[in-house]
Scaffold this active site. Structure first.
Site, short mmCIF file in Angstrom:
data_model
loop_
_atom_site.label_atom_id
_atom_site.label_comp_id
_atom_site.label_asym_id
_atom_site.label_seq_id
_atom_site.Cartn_x
_atom_site.Cartn_y
_atom_site.Cartn_z
N ASP A 21 -29.67 70.00 57.06
CA ASP A 21 -30.64 69.74 55.89
C ASP A 21 -31.92 69.78 56.64
OD1 ASP A 21 -31.19 69.30 52.83
OD2 ASP A 21 -29.20 68.27 52.77
N HIS B 192 -24.90 66.64 46.06
CA HIS B 192 -24.89 65.13 46.21
C HIS B 192 -26.08 64.52 45.44
CE1 HIS B 192 -28.21 67.24 48.08
NE2 HIS B 192 -29.00 65.95 48.28
#
Length: 551
Positions: free
Chosen positions: A99, A326
């Protein structure tokens, strides 16, 4: 056929490390926990593992507040652990992407500590500072996480901008030194051998402070998220093209941008094969923002949105396909039916999105049908956005009793409960009390149980992934929507040369009649989620079928 590239043919899996697998039994998932499950991911058919932030962080927003881009969060392990994970992932024939959080840092990052220390500091302009107005914030811009987007510091009395948590100050992308520091960091990771990045919140890096905007419209401190002033603003592409040229284009890697606010009409600039920034983007049009209170499902609207993206990008760019991540509640609990039609709705929605044109992403636990958590109290939430809203409403003397029902459906915590590996205590995630909840249904929904059951949801995913990998029509075939106005069934074709397949999914909990004229005598059934088909022309609740047209 368009150019073959590895990331077009990949199946990706998102790991949320804190909740995935705990190797050292401290209640927190970690890097070595991911290593322990590499064979599971390989067996599932995964090509690319995307790991949510593992960088050094005070953890205000579960790692999306980074205090050191080139170090590993202590709870997750060490850089040596990460390097071993990367090596073993590659040895097993898979790739690893991380990420990339570059809209903001943590307020504990050394850059920000310097920036706030004085107005004369060399890094003062690395963040976005404004003076207050009449003893209040510079304006009434609201944070996406509720409350004001401005926070005052004691050191200088000025306010810094944070469009997320107050511990996530926004970087000033207009400063060339900031940009260069970011590029150097990105290239450092590429030199380490990672295979790409999912790029967080990237549409927010350009802000528009227009004349008269740094003021209050009235005397009320009514803070509203100012998406129109800090989402996909004019001039952002100049920054992004420089980012691409200084980093991404120098390596054989995969990039996927989180692109809230980008429309299909913009998409060629963002993901076009010729001039795009990223290989693909996550767009949220089909999901809505994560704080929406509407969990209803409109099949026709869903078709319209996904088809628009499919059609606009055909031959020009590439889609990223997903229904969970998420930041979203569990699909089977919102769009599906996690009670009466748990298996059927999970497989119907999976087949429908997964076999469209693009690179599919699976979020951890999606492949076993993990559901929303049964929250019973506002105290049970961990999501910083939820906690902020509860706090604000309480301080304003408002009734918070209705928030439990709303947040139970749509909050981000639903995706962050522990991965359910087996029926032992704590779902096999850890021998220690985990940092967050384990859904009590782990005794009935877990990996171990489903691996042993040939008819399980997990094994359905394996069959679906195998089908995609073995048939180029699912990778490169043109998408064509069929029977647009059907209110229950989503039907589309994929066509590549003489190969033609039909994907049909009833996305409702009622029987549906197939109105599309299909010659069932000349179809080969490739995938199906019911044991048998009672009537070719009638689809059972949440039934899905994949046919090959036999010439």
């Amino acid at each position: 056929m368009e150019e073959r590239i590895w990331w077009k043919e990949a199946v990706c899996y998102q790991v949320y490390p804190r909740s995935f697998n705990d190797s050292n039994n401290d209640g927190i998932g970690d890097i070595n926990g991911i290593r322990e499950k590499l064979d599971y991911l390989k067996d599932l058919g995964i090509d690319v593992i995307w790991v949510s932030p593992i960088f050094q962080s005070p953890n205000d927003d579960n790692g999306y507040d980074i205090s050191d881009y080139q170090d590993i969060m202590n709870e997750f392990g060490t850089m040596e652990d990460f390097e071993l994970l990367l090596k073993e992932t590659h040895e097993k024939g898979m790739k690893l992407i991380l990420d990339l959080v570059i809209n903001h840092t943590s307020d504990e990052h050394p850059w920000f500590i310097e920036s706030k220390s004085s107005k004369e500091n060399d890094k003062r302009d690395w963040y976005i500072w404004q003076e207050g107005q009449n003893g209040k914030e510079p304006n009434n811009w609201g944070s996406i996480f509720n409350g004001s987007a401005w926070e005052q510091t004691e050191e200088t009395d000025d306010y810094y901008l944070h469009i997320f948590s107050k511990k996530q100050p926004d970087l000033n992308w207009e400063n060339s030194d900031v940009r260069q520091a970011i590029y150097d960091m990105i290239n450092w990771w590429f030199e380490k051998g990672i295979d790409g990045f999912r790029v967080d919140a990237i549409t927010h890096i350009k802000k528009s402070f227009e004349d008269g905007d740094i003021t209050y419209a009235d005397d009320e401190q009514n803070f509203k998220a100012a998406f129109e002033r800090y989402t996909n603003r004019p001039g952002i592409l100049e920054h992004l093209r420089e980012l691409r040229d200084e980093t991404f284009n120098k390596y054989d890697i995969m990039t996927v941008g989180e692109a809230n606010g980008v429309s299909p009409d913009d998409a060629e600039d963002w993901v076009g094969f010729e001039k795009g920034i990223f290989n693909m983007i996550f767009q949220f049009e089909h999901l809505g923002l994560w704080n929406t209170e509407d969990s209803g499902f409109d099949v026709i609207q869903y078709k319209n949105i996904l088809t628009k993206w499919q059609d606009k990008l055909e031959g020009k760019g590439w889609n990223a396909l997903f229904i969970e991540n998420h930041d979203q509640p569990r699909c089977v609990s919102t769009w599906g039916d996690d009670q009466q039609y748990w298996f059927e709705s999970a497989t119907s929605h999976a087949t429908n999105y997964f076999l469209q044109k693009g690179t599919p992403f699976i979020y951890q636990g999606q492949e076993i049908g993990m559901t929303n958590y049964p929250f019973t109290s506002l105290d049970e939430f961990n999501d910083v956005s939820v906690k902020n809203e509860i706090k604000l409403r309480t301080e304003n003397g408002e009734d918070t009793s209705q928030l439990l029902e709303t947040f139970s459906k749509v909050n981000r915590d639903n995706a962050r409960t522990m991965m359910q590996w087996n029926s032992s205590k704590h779902a096999g995630f850890s021998n220690h009390e985990p940092w967050f909840h384990v859904n009590p249904n782990y005794v009935d929904i877990n990996v171990e149980q489903q691996l042993e059951d040939e008819e399980s949801l997990l094994n359905f995913y394996k069959k679906m992934i195998k089908l995609k990998k073995e048939n180029d029509v699912f990778n490169y075939g043109v998408y064509e929507l069929i029977d647009h106005n059907h209110e229950q069934i989503y039907t589309y074709k994929r066509k590549l040369n003489n190969d033609q397949v039909i994907v049909m999914s009833n996305l409702t909990n009622e029987e549906a009649e197939i109105t599309y004229d299909i010659d069932f005598e000349n179809q080969e059934l490739l995938l199906h989620n019911y044991k048998s088909i009672q009537d070719n022309k009638i689809m059972a609740p949440f039934e899905t079928r994949v046919y090959r047209v036999v010439n």
